[in-house]
Each structure stands twice: as structure tokens, then as C-alpha cells.
Design an enzyme around this catalytic site. Sequence first.
Site, mmCIF file in Angstrom:
data_model
loop_
_atom_site.group_PDB
_atom_site.id
_atom_site.type_symbol
_atom_site.label_atom_id
_atom_site.label_comp_id
_atom_site.label_asym_id
_atom_site.label_seq_id
_atom_site.Cartn_x
_atom_site.Cartn_y
_atom_site.Cartn_z
ATOM 1 N N LEU A 1 0.885 -1.162 0.000
ATOM 2 C CA LEU A 1 0.000 0.000 0.000
ATOM 3 C C LEU A 1 0.921 1.210 0.000
ATOM 4 O O LEU A 1 1.968 1.189 0.658
ATOM 5 C CB LEU A 1 -0.896 0.017 1.245
ATOM 6 C CG LEU A 1 -2.002 -1.045 1.339
ATOM 7 C CD1 LEU A 1 -2.774 -0.898 2.646
ATOM 8 C CD2 LEU A 1 -2.975 -0.954 0.161
ATOM 9 N N ASP A 2 0.533 2.261 -0.726
ATOM 10 C CA ASP A 2 1.374 3.461 -0.781
ATOM 11 C C ASP A 2 1.513 4.089 0.602
ATOM 12 O O ASP A 2 0.695 3.847 1.498
ATOM 13 C CB ASP A 2 0.753 4.497 -1.735
ATOM 14 C CG ASP A 2 0.719 3.986 -3.167
ATOM 15 O OD1 ASP A 2 1.558 3.130 -3.501
ATOM 16 O OD2 ASP A 2 -0.156 4.436 -3.928
ATOM 17 N N TYR A 3 2.505 4.942 0.727
ATOM 18 C CA TYR A 3 2.787 5.675 1.971
ATOM 19 C C TYR A 3 1.525 6.370 2.507
ATOM 20 O O TYR A 3 1.250 6.362 3.698
ATOM 21 C CB TYR A 3 3.875 6.711 1.653
ATOM 22 C CG TYR A 3 4.460 7.442 2.831
ATOM 23 C CD1 TYR A 3 5.206 6.766 3.793
ATOM 24 C CD2 TYR A 3 4.286 8.823 2.955
ATOM 25 C CE1 TYR A 3 5.766 7.450 4.857
ATOM 26 C CE2 TYR A 3 4.847 9.506 4.020
ATOM 27 C CZ TYR A 3 5.582 8.815 4.971
ATOM 28 O OH TYR A 3 6.143 9.486 6.025
ATOM 29 N N LYS B 1 -4.688 4.530 -8.257
ATOM 30 C CA LYS B 1 -4.415 5.941 -8.568
ATOM 31 C C LYS B 1 -4.216 6.130 -10.067
ATOM 32 O O LYS B 1 -4.721 7.075 -10.666
ATOM 33 C CB LYS B 1 -3.171 6.418 -7.812
ATOM 34 C CG LYS B 1 -3.402 6.559 -6.315
ATOM 35 C CD LYS B 1 -2.132 6.979 -5.613
ATOM 36 C CE LYS B 1 -2.310 6.977 -4.109
ATOM 37 N NZ LYS B 1 -1.054 7.061 -3.368
#
Length: 242
Positions: free
Chosen positions: A100-102, A190
Site C-alpha cells: 500500500l502506498d505511503y 491511482k
Amino acid sequence: MERLQKVIAASGITSRRKAEDLIVQGKVMVDGKTITELGYKVQPNSEILVDGVKINKEDKVYYLLNKPRGVVTTTSDEKGRKTVIDLIHEDKRIYPIGRLDYDTTGALILTNDGEFANNMMHPKNEIDKVYIAKINGFLTPSDIMALKNGVVIDGIKTSKAKVKVRKVDKETHTSIVEITIHEGRNHQVKKMFEMLGYEVLKLKREKIAFLDLKGLNSSEYRRLTPKEISKLYALLNNKKMK
Ligand code: URA
């Protein structure tokens, strides 16, 4: 010889206390016999079934974390940022399944079971992941169709997705969209929105297969139950047989 509850707890599926409960409730079989006696001694080569599922004696552990924002999904970070591993009190070398992204929050499974991790991540196994995205603007019907049918990102079309607009806010000109995908490409959600001209302002993974975040506040985690682990295995096995 080891005590039965200790061996069950060491397999990573549950705590020793809960293992004792399972034994007393008659849910544990050793070499084909139901054992309800606490402290029963098992041989190193005994086959132990909990709720009908064979336990793995290699100390496998499985956690579900509600990842907060501002934490990286790697085991170490060259910039010294906090990682998801720092959030979990576990001495074994666990790692996250996928990324998962930051700035993305939500459901993340961590384990030390490499084969399970690979199978969960492999797109052929089609494990659904449900994301809730806050985007700028409002999706048109043709945008929704495009997301559902697949968008070309990095030269490759994404697989079919399920898309539902949960809410639109005319004042802030934003929408909340639920999108279900089974691939795990880099920044996939995204990028899918980006390809259609929308920016994802917030992203949360709400569900992995049947696992949701009920009872877990941000940064909290829990062990998966033996039932949940066997259900995930069943999902993976069914997909492999197709
Ligand atoms: N898709 C993204 O873009 N980011 C995530 O963190 C997960 C899926």
C-alpha cells in the site's frame, strides 16, 4: 514431547489461551482423535487439526493490520521512515503481502508464510481487493464503463473491475468511489483514475477477499483466526483448480 496448546500457539494461528479454549471445546484432533485434555503431550511428528484444518508446525503467523497513513509497506526504509513491521509486536521475520502506498490506509496482511504470500499476490488467483477512493470531480457513465472494462496503464490493460459511486459532494466537487480489483500493480488504483483525468485525494483498502477492518482502528492489528486462514487457503485452492 510438547504440550498440545503450546504447539498450536507456536503454529501462529492463535494464542495459547485461545488454543486451550479450542482444545476444551473439542475442536482439536491429534492423529485422528479428538483431544479435550489440556496439557496433552504431542509427538513432534503428530498431525494436529484445528477446526478440521491441519496446523503448520513451522510457526507460521498471519496478521491483519489497519495500516495508517505515513508508514511504508516494506520491511526497512532507506530514508528511516516508519514501516508496517514497526507496528507489529512479533519477533518472527514477517513481511507484508503486497503494497500500500505511503499515504494509503487500510487492510494489509502480514505473514512469514512465503508460499501463501505469493499465492495471495498472484493475479491468477483473483483475490478481490476493495478500495475506497476519494477523487476530485464526478465520474461520467463512460468513465465508469472504462474503469469496469479495464484502463491501459503502463501499456497494459487492467483486468475487469467492479465500480460503484458511493457518494458525490457537489460542494467540494469530489466523489467517493468503491473499486474492486484483483490485480496489485504499482499504484494501480491511482493510475486507473489518473488515466481518466481524475486525481485520487484519499485511498483506503477496505477489504481483502472477505477480510474487512471491523474492530480495527488505524494502526491496530490482529491475528487471523484458523477459520479465516483456512477460508483463504480454500479460496486459493479453488482458483488454482479452475
Ligand atoms: N492502488 C494505489 O494506487 N495505491 C495503493 O496503495 C494501492 C492500490
